[in-house]
Design a protein around this motif. Sequence first.
Motif, PDB file in Angstrom:
ATOM      1  N   LYS A   1      99.841  69.294  16.134  1.00  0.00           N
ATOM      2  CA  LYS A   1      99.086  69.050  14.904  1.00  0.00           C
ATOM      3  C   LYS A   1      99.922  69.524  13.642  1.00  0.00           C
ATOM      4  N   VAL A   3     103.393  71.176  11.745  1.00  0.00           N
ATOM      5  CA  VAL A   3     105.030  71.376  11.778  1.00  0.00           C
ATOM      6  C   VAL A   3     105.247  71.821  10.493  1.00  0.00           C
ATOM      7  N   LYS A  18     110.363  59.298  13.278  1.00  0.00           N
ATOM      8  CA  LYS A  18     109.901  59.441  14.839  1.00  0.00           C
ATOM      9  C   LYS A  18     108.773  60.399  15.049  1.00  0.00           C
ATOM     10  N   LEU A  19     108.881  61.566  14.469  1.00  0.00           N
ATOM     11  CA  LEU A  19     107.651  62.405  14.746  1.00  0.00           C
ATOM     12  C   LEU A  19     106.479  61.977  13.833  1.00  0.00           C
ATOM     13  N   ASN A  22     104.785  59.385  16.414  1.00  0.00           N
ATOM     14  CA  ASN A  22     104.596  59.802  17.713  1.00  0.00           C
ATOM     15  C   ASN A  22     103.859  61.163  18.010  1.00  0.00           C
ATOM     16  N   CYS A  23     103.627  61.590  16.891  1.00  0.00           N
ATOM     17  CA  CYS A  23     102.725  63.248  17.176  1.00  0.00           C
ATOM     18  C   CYS A  23     101.586  63.245  16.027  1.00  0.00           C
ATOM     19  N   PRO A  24     100.268  63.443  16.424  1.00  0.00           N
ATOM     20  CA  PRO A  24      99.231  63.407  15.407  1.00  0.00           C
ATOM     21  C   PRO A  24      99.402  64.740  14.763  1.00  0.00           C
ATOM     22  N   LEU A  25      99.643  64.540  13.279  1.00  0.00           N
ATOM     23  CA  LEU A  25      99.761  65.684  12.573  1.00  0.00           C
ATOM     24  C   LEU A  25      98.815  65.823  11.589  1.00  0.00           C
ATOM     25  N   ASN A  48      99.312  59.433   9.949  1.00  0.00           N
ATOM     26  CA  ASN A  48      98.441  60.411  10.332  1.00  0.00           C
ATOM     27  C   ASN A  48      97.553  60.736   9.072  1.00  0.00           C
TER      28      ASN A  48
END
Length: 86
Positions: A1, A3, A18-19, A22-25, A48
């Motif tokens: 969550k 970064v 890409k981040l 592909n990542c729930p932030l 997000n």
Amino acid sequence: KRVEFYWNCRLTDPCVKKLAKNCPLTYVNLSGCKYLSDSSIVELIAHNQLEHLNITRLPKVTAKTLETLAKSSSYPNMTYLNLYAN
């Protein structure tokens, strides 16, 4: 969550895109990542539910993207937005 890549001069738009996809932030700090452009920020906010976004000192991010971000009603979860020195 969460970064934090602040002052990372190797971070590129393709990496952030890409981040973002592909990542729930919810918390992102890209302060000083001077090679990032509008496309990275657009992908981050599109994919997000950001609560915290720090994009200070990103010279390639244009006024159009900053103005879009400043419209807080478009991002109801955002509680912190730092646009200093852009």
